[in-house]
Motif scaffolding. Structure first.
Motif, PDB file in Angstrom:
ATOM      1  N   GLY A 198       2.566   9.158  -5.225  1.00 48.81           N
ATOM      2  CA  GLY A 198       1.695   9.362  -4.080  1.00 48.81           C
ATOM      3  C   GLY A 198       1.747   8.266  -3.043  1.00 48.81           C
ATOM      4  N   LYS A 199       2.336   7.113  -3.391  1.00 47.91           N
ATOM      5  CA  LYS A 199       2.407   6.028  -2.411  1.00 47.91           C
ATOM      6  C   LYS A 199       3.814   5.870  -1.825  1.00 47.91           C
ATOM      7  CE  LYS A 199       2.212   1.657  -3.727  1.00 47.91           C
ATOM      8  NZ  LYS A 199       1.778   0.406  -4.379  1.00 47.91           N
ATOM      9  N   ARG A 226      -1.639   6.346   6.733  1.00 50.31           N
ATOM     10  CA  ARG A 226      -1.970   6.600   5.327  1.00 50.31           C
ATOM     11  C   ARG A 226      -2.231   5.295   4.587  1.00 50.31           C
ATOM     12  NH1 ARG A 226       1.669  11.164   5.776  1.00 50.31           N
ATOM     13  NH2 ARG A 226       3.481   9.846   5.366  1.00 50.31           N
ATOM     14  N   ALA A 227      -1.462   4.259   4.924  1.00 45.30           N
ATOM     15  CA  ALA A 227      -1.662   2.965   4.256  1.00 45.30           C
ATOM     16  C   ALA A 227      -3.055   2.425   4.542  1.00 45.30           C
ATOM     17  CB  ALA A 227      -0.596   1.968   4.723  1.00 45.30           C
ATOM     18  N   ARG A 237     -10.053   3.676   0.693  1.00 46.47           N
ATOM     19  CA  ARG A 237     -10.585   4.479  -0.415  1.00 46.47           C
ATOM     20  C   ARG A 237     -10.798   3.653  -1.679  1.00 46.47           C
ATOM     21  NH1 ARG A 237      -7.430   8.664   1.916  1.00 46.47           N
ATOM     22  NH2 ARG A 237      -5.642   8.149   0.621  1.00 46.47           N
ATOM     23  N   SER A 247      -5.593   4.610   2.658  1.00 46.28           N
ATOM     24  CA  SER A 247      -5.570   4.386   1.211  1.00 46.28           C
ATOM     25  C   SER A 247      -6.224   3.069   0.852  1.00 46.28           C
ATOM     26  CB  SER A 247      -4.126   4.414   0.692  1.00 46.28           C
ATOM     27  OG  SER A 247      -3.395   3.283   1.146  1.00 46.28           O
ATOM     28  N   ASP A 258      -9.752  -0.827   7.020  1.00 45.45           N
ATOM     29  CA  ASP A 258      -9.055  -1.729   6.116  1.00 45.45           C
ATOM     30  C   ASP A 258      -9.344  -3.204   6.367  1.00 45.45           C
ATOM     31  OD1 ASP A 258      -7.725  -1.996   8.510  1.00 45.45           O
ATOM     32  OD2 ASP A 258      -5.978  -0.856   7.864  1.00 45.45           O
ATOM     33  N   ASN A 280       0.819  -1.209   0.000  1.00 46.70           N
ATOM     34  CA  ASN A 280       0.000   0.000   0.000  1.00 46.70           C
ATOM     35  C   ASN A 280       0.851   1.257   0.000  1.00 46.70           C
ATOM     36  OD1 ASN A 280      -1.521  -2.232   1.765  1.00 46.70           O
ATOM     37  ND2 ASN A 280      -2.981  -1.068   0.550  1.00 46.70           N
ATOM     38  N   ARG A 281       2.041   1.144   0.617  1.00 48.21           N
ATOM     39  CA  ARG A 281       2.970   2.272   0.607  1.00 48.21           C
ATOM     40  C   ARG A 281       4.394   1.742   0.598  1.00 48.21           C
ATOM     41  NH1 ARG A 281       0.408   6.696   0.731  1.00 48.21           N
ATOM     42  NH2 ARG A 281       2.292   7.950   0.715  1.00 48.21           N
TER      43      ARG A 281
END
Length: 760
Positions: A165-166, A381-382, A388, A385, A723, A143-144
């Motif tokens: 962005g990742k 953030r992971a 989303r 993300s 998640d 994811n990141r």
């Protein structure tokens, strides 16, 4: 950074101490840094073993992976999946995992159902086919990414096509050391009065230490008090293949150049405290590495952060870190260049001090507590993300699977969660959690459910026994001296409070009122009448709007059977008037709600006014009930049309952003029940469709596209997180599903001629 992040369970994957390698040290350092910076977060480690016997790991290591055994990676993924890990932090180096270019790791990452943040310790500009394949798969599965240098970030974008962005650029962490005189530590090593050059790290031929030894004669000619400390054990893999041959060659070279007395080898792997002493004693740190394609160097970062004068060959990390006159770069394999750099420093102490200060100041952004905060930001953030894209996925599934068939009612989990005392509050997965005992809230909900099933024509002696147990619990919960219901009871049947909350008291009233209005069991109704009559009067003193709403629902259920009871009707009017006044005081443009915060069990407030407005012919009250419910429904409907309840992590404060997670089954049921009441009153089929939309949230029409309902047990999982799902199947969540199922079934099984109070 918020000191209380949502992420509470983190797993770190990589080599780990006491294994001797840079990745092991880094994994330990970042894990401990995060655990220290966020003490409320549980950090565990999965360690990769390069030998069958493994290592004597500290308690932080919860599972081990055999580097070469593919099944070991699958077992590790399953361990992570069942242990409520919320994010996986992977330390990646091609050589520490099994398979071509470490490809065994991909098996674990494909099977783990958690967001993945991969820290890249190597980024290659010219990967071979196996390495490129692994990197492409890492890009799909992670994811990141975290990289420690800008060049690494640029190469990820240009060579591997990673979305900028990742990628998070976070420097290598360093020890927080004060800017002090090196003479403070020199006596520890018997080098007081000497100028100390230092190189440390696991010894291997790519470190270029021989070029520093070659440079020493020219250095000693001008600065005879110089000594060179070489700290570090030989790399274990090198040691296994050729023993100490490289170290012995270095020792022979020192003798040959006549500097054996000035080169001091410390052949050991040191603790962090010992390393601080070695770094502290150094005047100049030298990294003479031979490979330009080194995007990260922990030893360079440590000494940089300590504010040491540094001379380095221009590998990528050094070029970036030492820019801006924070160190000196010399060519690869250039002993004269190293000698010139050292002599230049020692001949210009003012210059050396200025460079040291610039490095030390920049290093304050690299100390482990700061890096730990940056990592936590990346973890958050992971997780965000991941949710989303899942919303988009859910939208696609909604279009492709517009029909979510109602599953048959399966009560196995209800029987599992109940005993002769009542229903247990919580579960560990699908197993009752005795430690949490029982509560009145859940026994009230469970009793309502049995009443609804009996009304629907269910005839099962087991249900009759459960109904009696739940009602007996409510009777035992009622304190005749205070006329209040207690709420929490231990597994040993000991009450752990003198009085429950206002909400729990009103929910108990709601349950007995439902029996009075719907049950055909004469004994149950008689006992419920006692509880209702004795328990109603305290509600007049309550301040909780939700308690008012639950009591209003209880009263309307009661009035099904006893519509002429003027005292009870008057209590209904008082409570409904209080809710109406609350709405008038708080509602406004863009905020059609009763309070300044939308919190839990929200739709019950609208539900209560819809009922009261209809049955008292109060047009304003009915209109506000429907208006507030419509506003709440719109706020909890995603762009793709699925239900997305306000989360319990922050709720929704007026003027702020509504919390998206954690989404609770309680909210889906409250909304469904209120929408069915609105349909009963208005005959507007949009309300019935909205109720169906809320029910489908349980079945997978939600932000993650994952069903909370478990068809194998009949229970419902406790929450939809950003998640993943909370896999526990507690009473509140399972009863929310059961009640939703029962109410929707009743509506679908008969035409409603007059409004029906929808229970729950």
């Amino acid at each position: 950074m918020d000191s209380s992040p949502n992420t509470k369970h983190i797993a770190f994957l990589g080599d780990y101490i006491p294994r001797r390698c840079g990745i092991a040290t880094f994994t330990a350092d970042i894990c401990e840094a995060v655990a220290t910076a966020f003490p409320q977060t549980q950090c565990i480690v999965g360690s990769v073993n390069d030998r069958p016997e493994g290592y004597e790991y500290p308690e932080r290591v919860r599972f081990e992976i055999d580097e070469r055994e593919l099944d070991s990676y699958r077992r590790a993924a399953e361990f992570l999946n069942i242990n409520n890990v919320e994010v996986l932090s992977v330390q990646h180096e091609f050589g520490i995992y099994g398979g071509p270019a470490g490809s065994h790791l991909l098996t674990l990452l494909r099977e783990v159902r958690r967001p993945i943040v991969t820290t890249l310790h190597t980024v290659l500009s010219e990967p071979n086919p196996d390495q490129r394949m692994v990197m492409e798969q890492l890009n799909q599965l992670s994811n990141r990414f975290i990289v420690m240098a800008e060049r690494g970030q640029r190469m990820l974008e240009s060579v591997y096509g990673v979305d900028p962005g990742k990628i998070d650029l976070i420097p290598h962490g360093v020890i927080d050391m004060p800017f002090i005189d090196s003479n403070f530590f020199k006596d520890i090593f018997g080098v007081e009065g000497k100028t100390v050059l230092l190189t440390f790290g696991l010894l291997s031929p790519n470190k270029g230490i021989e070029y520093v030894i070659e440079a020493l004669p020219a250095i000693l000619k001008r600065h005879p008090n110089v000594v060179y400390l070489v700290l570090g054990a030989t790399h274990p893999h090198l040691l296994a293949h050729e023993g100490e041959a490289y170290r012995e060659r270095l020792e022979q070279l020192a003798k040959k150049r006549g500097v054996a007395n000035q080169v001091i080898f410390h052949n050991r792997f040191v603790t962090v405290e010992e390393l601080k002493e070695f770094i502290g004693a150094a005047d100049i740190y030298i990294t003479p590495y031979l490979n330009v394609a080194q995007v990260t160097s922990g030893t360079l970062a440590y000494t940089f952060g300590a504010g040491k004068a540094i001379i380095s060959t221009p590998y990528w990390h050094a070029q970036e870190l030492l820019a801006g006159d924070r160190g000196v770069l010399v060519p690869f394999r250039d002993a004269p260049g190293i000698a010139e750099g050292v002599n230049h420093f020692l001949s210009n102490p003012t210059l050396m001090t200025a460079m040291r200060k610039r490095a030390w100041k920049a290093g304050r952004e690299m100390i482990w507590p700061v890096v730990a905060e940056r990592y936590m930001e990346s973890f958050e953030r992971a997780r965000a993300s991941l949710s989303r894209p899942s919303v988009e996925m859910a939208a696609v599934r909604t279009i492709e699977n517009a029909n979510y068939p109602m599953p048959p009612l399966k009560l196995d989990h209800l029987y599992t969660m109940s005993d002769h005392t009542g229903i247990f509050q919580h579960a560990i997965y699908n197993v009752p959690n005795y430690h949490e005992g029982y509560c009145t809230d859940d026994n009230a909900r469970a009793f309502i459910f049995t009443v609804l099933l009996q009304e629907a024509g269910e005839r099962d002696s087991r249900l009759d026994r459960l109904a009696s147990s739940y009602l007996a619990f409510l009777w035992y919960a009622f304190d005749a001296n205070t006329c209040r219901f207690r709420n929490f009871m231990s597994h040993h049947r000991e009450w752990i409070e003198r009085a429950g909350s206002e909400d729990s008291h009103a929910r108990a009233l709601w349950a007995v009122g439902t029996a009075l209005g719907r049950s055909r069991d004469h004994g149950h109704r008689s006992l419920c009448a006692l509880l209702f009559q004795r328990g109603l009067s305290p509600v007049a003193r309550f301040s909780s709007p939700r308690a008012w709403a639950f009591a209003i629902l209880a009263i309307h259920e009661y009035l099904r059977a006893f519509s002429g009871d003027r005292v009870v009707s008057q209590m209904r009017d008082v409570l409904a008037g209080q809710l109406l006044g609350l709405y008038r005081a708080n509602a406004g443009a863009g905020w059609q709600w009763f309070e300044q915060t939308v919190t839990y069990d929200n739709a019950k407030l609208s539900h209560a006014l819809i009922l009261s407005g209809y049955w008292t012919s109060n047009g304003e009250m009915l209109d506000i009930g429907l208006t507030s419910l419509r506003w709440l429904l719109e706020a909890q409907t995603a762009d793709s049309g699925h239900f997305t309840p306000i989360g319990c992590h922050g709720f929704w404060i007026r003027g702020g952003e509504r919390a998206r997670f954690d989404q609770q089954p309680l909210e889906a049921h409250a909304m469904l029940s209120a929408c069915l009441e609105a349909f009963a009153v208005t005959r507007d089929t949009n309300w019935r469709d909205a109720a169906q939309q809320c029910f489908e949230w349980f079945l997978g029409r939600n932000d993650l596209g994952e069903p909370l309902y478990d068809p194998t047990t009949g229970g419902c999982r406790d929450a939809l997180l950003q998640d993943h799902l909370n896999q526990n199947q507690g009473a509140e969540s399972s009863l929310a599903f059961y009640l939703s199922h029962a109410e929707l079934t009743l509506v679908k099984s008969r035409a409603i001629e007059t409004p029906q109070t929808c229970a729950a």
